[in-house]
Design an enzyme around this catalytic site. Structure first.
Site, PDB file in Angstrom:
ATOM      1  N   LYS A 174     -17.481 -23.064 -27.831  1.00 53.52           N
ATOM      2  CA  LYS A 174     -18.623 -23.074 -28.748  1.00 53.52           C
ATOM      3  C   LYS A 174     -18.371 -22.286 -30.030  1.00 53.52           C
ATOM      4  O   LYS A 174     -17.443 -21.504 -30.134  1.00 53.52           O
ATOM      5  CB  LYS A 174     -19.885 -22.624 -28.010  1.00 53.52           C
ATOM      6  CG  LYS A 174     -20.383 -23.777 -27.125  1.00 53.52           C
ATOM      7  CD  LYS A 174     -21.729 -23.574 -26.525  1.00 53.52           C
ATOM      8  CE  LYS A 174     -22.116 -24.880 -25.786  1.00 53.52           C
ATOM      9  NZ  LYS A 174     -23.184 -24.680 -24.819  1.00 53.52           N
ATOM     10  N   ARG A 225     -19.468 -23.922 -17.182  1.00 50.86           N
ATOM     11  CA  ARG A 225     -19.209 -25.314 -17.598  1.00 50.86           C
ATOM     12  C   ARG A 225     -18.140 -25.268 -18.681  1.00 50.86           C
ATOM     13  O   ARG A 225     -18.375 -24.706 -19.750  1.00 50.86           O
ATOM     14  CB  ARG A 225     -20.506 -25.923 -18.130  1.00 50.86           C
ATOM     15  CG  ARG A 225     -20.384 -27.339 -18.642  1.00 50.86           C
ATOM     16  CD  ARG A 225     -21.708 -27.802 -19.239  1.00 50.86           C
ATOM     17  NE  ARG A 225     -21.612 -29.154 -19.757  1.00 50.86           N
ATOM     18  CZ  ARG A 225     -21.124 -29.468 -20.948  1.00 50.86           C
ATOM     19  NH1 ARG A 225     -20.665 -28.526 -21.747  1.00 50.86           N
ATOM     20  NH2 ARG A 225     -21.068 -30.728 -21.345  1.00 50.86           N
TER      21      ARG A 225
END
Ligand code: PMM
Length: 279
Positions: A211, A257
């Protein structure tokens, strides 16, 4: 002894996914990728057909179904534990029918209120994410006085809504929604509060993989010798992701994840062995 943190491997069946550049657009390639993730140690394969990249436009439900269903069916057929990453009850229902056993709704039932009833009726495990709005406008919603307190309150309300719809608490997994209507400082504050979130909700899934907040960290001046001065591309954020996995596992996360499974699969095993020695 505490159960080992689970590793979720990501299969993005989208043409515009920021993290795999659409390389897994074709169903057979996506299935192969999912099987490779299992071979690398993934406990769950999370299949998604809608990019949640900031500013992304939404596919129609028919497009989303066409992207994910063949992949879900083929992986489930091969014995893989499949999660469907969707904000639509129709897609979630079709995926459960095709063999998925987990619903992963990053919107925590806000995008489609029917998801909660579906989860209750099916008995499926459901990840309930903290979310404030669709990707196209979510950066404007990243405004908090106290991000940890506000996420706890807002996500707590979503979990309560699932229970009010008939879902059992044991079905639900909380996800603080890193990057969803959050700036980097918000993501870091939520990670720092992970032990507290785990204390409140028990099962917490962390989605930090590749991210923006990790890209920004790696670009910071003096961040690392010979490091880049602008954020490295997503696939060069996997070592930082594995570091988050180790720390999240140590903080008691139920799952992580990730796109690159192998390093995180090792990290959760290191964390489990470390915790066992400390017990
Ligand atoms: N992040 C993305 C997609 N799905 N699901 C959960 N539960 N948590 C997340 O943080 C999450 C998610 C966006 O990342 P991607 O486009 O790289 O898959």
């Amino acid at each position: 002894m505490r159960a080992r943190t689970l590793v979720w491997g990501v299969v993005n069946a989208t043409p515009d996914s920021f993290s795999d550049g659409g390389r897994h657009l074709q169903a057979p390639a996506a299935v192969e990728h999912g099987l490779a993730l299992v071979a690398q140690g993934a406990d769950v394969v999370d299949v998604g057909g809608e990019s949640t990249r900031p500013g992304a436009t939404r596919p129609t439900e028919a497009e989303e179904l066409a992207r994910v269903l063949p992949v879900v069916a083929a992986l489930a057929e091969r014995g893989v534990v499949v999660s469907i990453d969707t904000m639509r009850a129709g897609v979630a229902a079709a995926a459960l029918e095709a063999g998925a056993t987990i619903v992963n709704d990053v919107s925590g039932g806000l995008a489609d209120p029917e998801v909660a009833a579906l989860v209750a009726a099916s008995g499926a495990t459901c990840v309930v994410g903290h979310w404030r709005g669709h990707s196209a406008g979510m950066n404007d919603l990243a405004v908090y006085d106290d991000v940890v307190a506000e996420v706890r309150a807002e996500l707590g309300a979503r979990l309560a809504a699932f229970e009010a719809a008939g879902a059992r608490p044991e079905q639900l997994v909380a996800d603080p929604g890193l990057g969803f209507a959050k700036r980097a400082e918000h993501d870091w504050a939520l990670l720092a509060a992970l032990p507290e979130l785990v204390g409140s909700w028990g099962r917490v899934l962390v989605g930090a993989s590749r991210k923006r907040f990790l890209g920004a960290l790696l670009a910071e001046a003096g961040g690392r010798a010979g490091g880049p001065s602008s954020p490295p591309p997503p696939e060069q954020r996997d070592d930082a992701t594995a570091a988050v996995t180790a720390l999240a596992a140590a903080a008691g996360a139920w799952g992580v994840r990730v796109h690159a499974v192998r390093a995180s699969a090792d990290a959760v095993r290191v964390a489990a062995r470390w915790a066992e020695a400390a017990a």
